[in-house]
Design an enzyme around this catalytic site. Sequence first.
Site, PDB file in Angstrom:
ATOM      1  N   GLU A  23      25.562  17.741 -10.713  1.00  0.00           N
ATOM      2  CA  GLU A  23      24.754  17.922  -9.512  1.00  0.00           C
ATOM      3  C   GLU A  23      25.407  17.398  -8.229  1.00  0.00           C
ATOM      4  OE1 GLU A  23      21.785  19.493  -9.107  1.00  0.00           O
ATOM      5  OE2 GLU A  23      21.962  20.158 -11.188  1.00  0.00           O
ATOM      6  N   SER A  69     -33.342   9.120 -46.085  1.00  0.00           N
ATOM      7  CA  SER A  69     -33.137   8.122 -47.140  1.00  0.00           C
ATOM      8  C   SER A  69     -31.898   7.264 -46.957  1.00  0.00           C
ATOM      9  CB  SER A  69     -33.062   8.824 -48.496  1.00  0.00           C
ATOM     10  OG  SER A  69     -34.290   9.462 -48.793  1.00  0.00           O
TER      11      SER A  69
END
Length: 772
Positions: free
Chosen positions: A186, A462
């Site tokens: 770059e 239950s």
Amino acid sequence: MTAFKRTRSFFRVTWPWLRVPFWLGLGVGIGFLLPYTLILSARVQARFNDLVFSVPTRVYARPLPLAVGEPMKPDALKLELTFAGYTHDKRGRVPGTWTGGGDHFVISSRGYAGPEGGELPQRLRVTLSGDTIRALTRVDNGRSVKLAHLDPARIATLYGAEQEERRIVQLKQVPGLLVAGLQAVEDRDFKHHFGIDFSAIARAMWANLRAGQVVQGGSTLTQQLVRNLFLTRNRNLVRKVNEALLSMLIEAHYSKGRILQAYINEVFLGQRGNQAVHGFAAASEFYFGRRLQTLRPQEIALLVGLVRGPSYYDPRRFPKRALTRRNLVLREFHTTGLISEAVMKHAQAQPLGVVAKPQLARDRFPAFMDLVRAQITTDFDEETLRKDGLSIFTTLDPAAQIYTEKAIERTLDGMGKRGDDLQAAAVVTDAHNGQVLAMVGGRDPGQPGFNRALDARRPVGSVIKPFVYLVALAQPRNWSLATPLQDEPVNLRQPNGKVWSPRNDDHVAHGEVPLVDALVNSWNLATVHLGMQVGVDKIRRFLESFGLSGVNPNPSLLLGAVDLSPAQVAHLYQYLASGGHALPLLAVRGVLNAHGKTIKRYEVRSGQGEYHAAVQLITYAMQQVAVRGTAHSITDSGLGWLHAAGKTGTSDKQRDSWFAGFTGDRLAVVWVGRDDNKRTGLWGSSGALKVWRELFRKLPTEPLQLDDGSQLQYAWINPQTGHQTDAQCDDARRLPFISGYAPTEHDGCFWQRVRDAFHHDDARNSSANGTP
């Protein structure tokens, strides 16, 4: 004529024409450009001197513990590795990779820092046998390892207003090849230019023309950094002038190292939805699931290549483009002397190696994250969570979570059209300490919204009964598992004048039955008789001791006329699963700040426990539920080896199906029902229990062993009277009792033995005479 004289003569001739533009230019320079440059300079210094990136808070699952003797299935281990971002590799030498399969795995861990400390990276050989870890050794020296942990999977991210994923690194933490390679591709003259490099522009044009595509950029790294930090995306002359001025100002004020470090942490390298990936460290995890320091040359080259165009070269969407770009970058590495030709050719021959799923989790498990937020926001505000780069370590078990989700999906889909309108929720915890391992808030678990696991309060049926029996058994002078109960019709007049007449589900009154059978078979009438003797208010106070409010004080409470969420039911059953310790459900283990320092730990300290012996009796009875009671399908389906304890529950008119059950180390509570509260046609055994069974077929777990200790004693009992009897007697059953409270009355069976003896002699004589 000398050059000086020629120049002076030229200016003498041209000065009348240049005088006005010169003084105008000087005026503009002094009056506008100088102040403008000073303003930009101040802006640059303010931004750089206080350069603090907004770093999101990351949320992690629990580290996967590996220890000899611990339950582990091959499929579960693979699932854990995949979810944590580990990749399969033939050698498995790079941290974050594994190799093998079946019963033999070699795992190269990445190491981690957590609230309890952490571990360094190491290479482990894991040997499984019988769904258990049989051996755990280090590959480098062959030494046995007692306990190791794999670094936790990331499960969520808490972002601020900007959905930017970032992980800050210092320049010294970045691999040298990435630092040098980034400059080679770059900005080769980065160390020498003053922010703008005209020679680089010309060189890039020639290199790109020679390669037939873009291999180098003309902009300097400083210019690229300026674009990210200061400028908009508009392309015009003013922007170019600003870019040049800002680049030169940055170079004038700051060292090359400072500029390079800012670039490495800021550069845009990818996108997933509205989540932007900034910086090489975050990109390393996003694409490879590994830390930046572990990347190989071909992986570094791919990241450097993405700088040119993260979208265009996206390796997941456009792998051919990405591969070509990576190999070009590797060639640039070689051309500039960063790698040898052999390394370049080897790297170019490798696949991209990108993990299939990006390591950018954001609320992967929204129901569980609701619980995390509820617990964490008492200590941290929203702004801190979104901007301060915290690391939140939770209790989530990825395998348990995925298996729970799949169990719900398969069960409801398997019900055909009846299952289309059904919803489900589940909570899975560590039976010992109350840590929440999984939470599912609906049949579409990945979608945020109404969290049925936390917020849906439904009649539990239950499922409440074990606590009615527990309060009774905590009074061993009055009740034991052998105590006879009356399973006879009940008619109770309510305060409103109506008569409450409950029935058994089989519409049969069974007369006098042992207490253990009443619970195992979930007989309503016997439960009501027991609860009325114990005292409904006493049972209500016991339930309210768990933080429940609005508990129904009426006798219907005994049969589950109380609305609870699955999380609340899990809290209740945690008391039973942990042997009588009242433990809160815990979803967060600790929090680390951005520097890796522990700033908060969440721990649960259990006391001595209450009613331990009575809890063991209830656990025994619930184990019988899974053998011969309403949940016998657990044993029938091949899961009897778990010796699980559990209880089914069905609300009035079959609107809600429940099951709560635990093994030696895992508790799971499941609810199945409809959001509109209409009838489902399901019992606890035909709905929620099916989900539970499907889950525990996959989930690594330990069988439940009753903790007899010195608090229990066993005796043979005549179930018809509740008295002790001889083991040889008909129907004699061996039951546990709290030590010192076994029945003292004894029922002999002398005449039964005499009868059996005669029958034995008759049978022997018939055989001798040839009678079949």
